[in-house]
Each structure stands twice: as C-alpha cells, then as structure tokens.
Design a protein around this motif. Structure first.
Motif, PDB file in Angstrom:
ATOM      1  N   ASP A  31     -38.435 -74.897  20.861  1.00  0.00           N
ATOM      2  CA  ASP A  31     -38.828 -75.582  22.082  1.00  0.00           C
ATOM      3  C   ASP A  31     -39.047 -74.659  23.276  1.00  0.00           C
ATOM      4  OD1 ASP A  31     -35.505 -76.890  22.905  1.00  0.00           O
ATOM      5  OD2 ASP A  31     -36.228 -74.884  22.484  1.00  0.00           O
ATOM      6  N   TYR A  32     -39.154 -73.371  23.008  1.00  0.00           N
ATOM      7  CA  TYR A  32     -39.373 -72.415  24.098  1.00  0.00           C
ATOM      8  C   TYR A  32     -40.016 -71.190  23.487  1.00  0.00           C
ATOM      9  CZ  TYR A  32     -38.003 -69.072  27.808  1.00  0.00           C
ATOM     10  OH  TYR A  32     -37.986 -68.111  28.787  1.00  0.00           O
ATOM     11  N   ILE A  95     -32.686 -74.253  20.783  1.00  0.00           N
ATOM     12  CA  ILE A  95     -31.444 -74.556  21.487  1.00  0.00           C
ATOM     13  C   ILE A  95     -30.473 -75.189  20.505  1.00  0.00           C
ATOM     14  CG2 ILE A  95     -30.367 -76.007  23.234  1.00  0.00           C
ATOM     15  CD1 ILE A  95     -31.774 -73.658  24.405  1.00  0.00           C
ATOM     16  N   GLN A  98     -23.999 -76.550  22.304  1.00  0.00           N
ATOM     17  CA  GLN A  98     -23.350 -75.844  23.397  1.00  0.00           C
ATOM     18  C   GLN A  98     -24.277 -74.834  24.058  1.00  0.00           C
ATOM     19  OE1 GLN A  98     -19.807 -74.393  21.408  1.00  0.00           O
ATOM     20  NE2 GLN A  98     -18.622 -76.089  22.223  1.00  0.00           N
ATOM     21  N   GLY A  99     -25.575 -75.083  23.966  1.00  0.00           N
ATOM     22  CA  GLY A  99     -26.517 -74.296  24.734  1.00  0.00           C
ATOM     23  C   GLY A  99     -26.810 -72.904  24.221  1.00  0.00           C
ATOM     24  N   ALA A 100     -26.307 -72.555  23.060  1.00  0.00           N
ATOM     25  CA  ALA A 100     -26.593 -71.218  22.536  1.00  0.00           C
ATOM     26  C   ALA A 100     -28.077 -71.104  22.247  1.00  0.00           C
ATOM     27  CB  ALA A 100     -25.783 -70.969  21.268  1.00  0.00           C
ATOM     28  N   GLN A 101     -28.658 -70.024  22.691  1.00  0.00           N
ATOM     29  CA  GLN A 101     -30.097 -69.813  22.503  1.00  0.00           C
ATOM     30  C   GLN A 101     -30.302 -68.603  21.621  1.00  0.00           C
ATOM     31  OE1 GLN A 101     -32.982 -67.658  25.222  1.00  0.00           O
ATOM     32  NE2 GLN A 101     -33.218 -69.751  25.935  1.00  0.00           N
ATOM     33  N   LYS A 102     -31.033 -68.798  20.538  1.00  0.00           N
ATOM     34  CA  LYS A 102     -31.323 -67.707  19.623  1.00  0.00           C
ATOM     35  C   LYS A 102     -32.817 -67.472  19.639  1.00  0.00           C
ATOM     36  CE  LYS A 102     -31.722 -66.959  14.634  1.00  0.00           C
ATOM     37  NZ  LYS A 102     -31.384 -67.518  13.310  1.00  0.00           N
ATOM     38  N   LEU A 103     -33.229 -66.268  20.028  1.00  0.00           N
ATOM     39  CA  LEU A 103     -34.635 -65.908  20.014  1.00  0.00           C
ATOM     40  C   LEU A 103     -35.015 -65.387  18.633  1.00  0.00           C
ATOM     41  CD1 LEU A 103     -35.155 -64.112  23.450  1.00  0.00           C
ATOM     42  CD2 LEU A 103     -36.055 -66.333  22.765  1.00  0.00           C
ATOM     43  N   PHE A 105     -38.025 -63.444  16.874  1.00  0.00           N
ATOM     44  CA  PHE A 105     -39.155 -62.627  17.303  1.00  0.00           C
ATOM     45  C   PHE A 105     -40.197 -62.472  16.194  1.00  0.00           C
ATOM     46  CE2 PHE A 105     -38.194 -60.749  21.439  1.00  0.00           C
ATOM     47  CZ  PHE A 105     -36.850 -61.042  21.590  1.00  0.00           C
TER      48      PHE A 105
ATOM     49  N   TYR B  35     -28.900 -58.068  19.878  1.00  0.00           N
ATOM     50  CA  TYR B  35     -29.986 -58.030  18.909  1.00  0.00           C
ATOM     51  C   TYR B  35     -30.047 -56.636  18.292  1.00  0.00           C
ATOM     52  CZ  TYR B  35     -31.790 -62.375  20.937  1.00  0.00           C
ATOM     53  OH  TYR B  35     -31.933 -63.681  21.374  1.00  0.00           O
ATOM     54  N   PRO B  43     -36.884 -57.545  17.378  1.00  0.00           N
ATOM     55  CA  PRO B  43     -35.426 -57.672  17.429  1.00  0.00           C
ATOM     56  C   PRO B  43     -34.930 -58.835  16.561  1.00  0.00           C
ATOM     57  CG  PRO B  43     -36.346 -57.381  19.637  1.00  0.00           C
ATOM     58  CD  PRO B  43     -37.501 -57.628  18.710  1.00  0.00           C
ATOM     59  N   PHE B  45     -31.607 -61.372  15.939  1.00  0.00           N
ATOM     60  CA  PHE B  45     -30.431 -61.918  16.625  1.00  0.00           C
ATOM     61  C   PHE B  45     -29.159 -61.624  15.847  1.00  0.00           C
ATOM     62  CE2 PHE B  45     -28.107 -64.849  19.214  1.00  0.00           C
ATOM     63  CZ  PHE B  45     -27.290 -65.583  18.367  1.00  0.00           C
ATOM     64  N   GLN B  48     -24.420 -64.459  20.058  1.00  0.00           N
ATOM     65  CA  GLN B  48     -24.455 -64.862  21.447  1.00  0.00           C
ATOM     66  C   GLN B  48     -23.062 -65.280  21.884  1.00  0.00           C
ATOM     67  OE1 GLN B  48     -26.192 -68.600  23.177  1.00  0.00           O
ATOM     68  NE2 GLN B  48     -27.569 -67.172  24.198  1.00  0.00           N
ATOM     69  N   ARG B  55     -21.087 -68.329  20.480  1.00  0.00           N
ATOM     70  CA  ARG B  55     -21.872 -69.559  20.475  1.00  0.00           C
ATOM     71  C   ARG B  55     -22.954 -69.550  19.401  1.00  0.00           C
ATOM     72  NH1 ARG B  55     -19.485 -73.301  24.098  1.00  0.00           N
ATOM     73  NH2 ARG B  55     -18.413 -72.027  25.668  1.00  0.00           N
ATOM     74  N   GLN B  96     -26.683 -69.710  31.670  1.00  0.00           N
ATOM     75  CA  GLN B  96     -26.516 -70.706  30.621  1.00  0.00           C
ATOM     76  C   GLN B  96     -27.329 -71.940  30.969  1.00  0.00           C
ATOM     77  OE1 GLN B  96     -25.393 -70.064  27.908  1.00  0.00           O
ATOM     78  NE2 GLN B  96     -24.904 -71.958  26.851  1.00  0.00           N
ATOM     79  N   ASN B  99     -33.142 -73.143  27.780  1.00  0.00           N
ATOM     80  CA  ASN B  99     -34.259 -72.207  27.825  1.00  0.00           C
ATOM     81  C   ASN B  99     -34.248 -71.273  29.027  1.00  0.00           C
ATOM     82  OD1 ASN B  99     -35.223 -73.238  25.436  1.00  0.00           O
ATOM     83  ND2 ASN B  99     -36.373 -74.836  26.470  1.00  0.00           N
ATOM     84  N   GLN B 102     -33.998 -64.791  28.680  1.00  0.00           N
ATOM     85  CA  GLN B 102     -33.087 -63.702  28.363  1.00  0.00           C
ATOM     86  C   GLN B 102     -33.680 -62.391  28.880  1.00  0.00           C
ATOM     87  OE1 GLN B 102     -31.534 -63.558  24.394  1.00  0.00           O
ATOM     88  NE2 GLN B 102     -31.204 -65.764  24.289  1.00  0.00           N
TER      89      GLN B 102
END
Lengths: 115, 113
Positions: A31-32, A95, A98-103, A105, B35, B43, B45, B48, B55, B96, B99, B102
């Motif tokens: 979503d991002y 997302i 608990q809001g953890a965001q993993k990118l 790539f 990362y 990169p 992950f 976090q 998290r 936090q 979106n 980062q």
C-alpha cells in the motif's frame, strides 16, 4: 508474492532525455510505493513515493505513474542530467500489525546520463 | 538536522567472529529498521524496532539479532560470521505511523575474510 521486479537493470540516456524505470509487484496488499536514489558509497535517499489510490504523482522532474490493475508502477525522470546518474530502486511496503513497515526492494537500475 | 548516523563506516572481520553495528536515528524518530544490501542488489529487510520492541523480522538466521535502546538508537549483532555476510548494512529511521518514509544512513560496509 513478496517480490518486486524492476527493469531494466541498466539504462543509458542522453542529457535532456527522459529516463523510464519500471516495476511490477504481485502482492495486492502493498500500500505504499517509494523510489530511492543511491550514489556509490551512500545510503538510499527517498526521491518520491505514491499510494495506490493515486495514479500519478509529480515532484519537479520526477514523476511516478501507478497502474493498480496491472500491478505496475514506473519512475519517469524528465530532462535527465548527468547528476542523475545513480542506481534507482523501487520498493513496496506492507503495513503489518502494530505499524511495522517492511520495505521490499526491486533489484535496482543503474542509470547513466551521457553529457 | 543530522540524518541517520551509522558506525563504523567500514569493518573487516574473519569467519566465525561476531560483529556489532550501531545506528542513531534522526531526532524524533522512534522506529529503526535494519537492511542488508549485497553488492549489486536491493536492500533486504532484517529487522524493525519501535519503542524498544521488535516489530518485524525478515528471513535471516538467528545469528542476526538487534536491540533498541531508550534513546531509540539501535545495535545489530551478527554472530558466527560467514563469507556471505559481507554486505552493506543499512539502518533506516522513521516516524511511527502509516507509511511514514524511511530515511537511510550511509551504512556500514562489512567485509568477511
């Protein structure tokens, strides 16, 4: 499903031309969608980002086009300059609880702008 | 304003050793992510942390661990180093929330001999 596929691997564009880099994803929960620029010896720097409810976003010479139905998005660099020569990464974010965001790539595109 | 700072910038270790990498986030950022970037790739992950709690965790072995301190700085620890651990280790911080972008530091270049 967690992959983001980026193309081309490398790109050479003449100064003043348009550079276009494409990315595709499978997971519709993403979503991002940010784009990062990385110079040798440096960390990735955020260029521009988009959410899936928008089809296009423009910031200066940089534009993201987003096609939700095709699960594709692209970066356009207008009037490309030698200083734009760098490696570009697309990414997608999911997302979590608990809001953890993993990118996640893409593999990167090495862009060279010839003077 | 200072960006994300990482130390050391370069490190050379031998197989089997352990390493600790450090990260200070942008002031006001409470979320830190780690990362791994292998040469020529994007990169990947690793972890976090937010409010000192893990998290999210990527697909890395238990040899990789991390923690976050009360001042929101973070450490990444890697035990029993392998040749394949040679990479650029990047730290990113963010506010936090949904979106939030980062912001990355310039990384620690780890070479395993």
């Amino acid at each position: 499903q967690q992959q983001v596929k980026q193309s081309p691997q490398s790109l050479i564009v003449q100064k003043g031309g348009i550079s276009i880099i494409n990315c595709a994803y499978e997971n519709t929960a993403f979503d991002y969608f940010p784009w990062y620029q990385q110079f040798p010896g440096k960390g990735p720097a955020l260029l521009i980002a988009i959410r899936p409810d928008v089809s296009e976003k423009k910031e200066g010479r940089f534009t993201i086009s987003f096609n939700k139905s095709a699960k594709q998005f692209s970066l356009h660099i207008m009037d490309s300059q030698p200083g734009d020569s760098a490696t570009y990464f697309c990414a997608a974010s999911l997302i979590r609880v608990q809001g953890a965001q993993k990118l996640v790539f893409g593999q990167g595109t090495r862009l060279t702008i010839n003077p | 304003d200072a960006g994300v700072t990482q130390s050391p910038t370069h490190l050379i270790k031998t197989r089997g050793q352990h390493v600790t990498l450090r990260c200070s986030p942008i002031s006001g950022h409470k979320s830190v992510s780690w990362y791994q970037q292998v040469l020529g790739q994007g990169p990947q992950f690793i972890f976090q942390y937010y409010e000192k709690e893990e998290r999210g965790r990527g697909n890395f072995p238990d040899r990789f661990s991390a923690r976050q301190f009360p001042n929101y700085s973070s450490e990444l620890n890697v035990n029993a180093l392998l040749l394949g651990d040679s990479a650029l280790y990047l730290c990113a911080s963010s506010l936090q929330g949904s979106n939030q972008p980062q912001h990355f530091g310039d990384g620690t270049r780890l070479s395993i001999l």
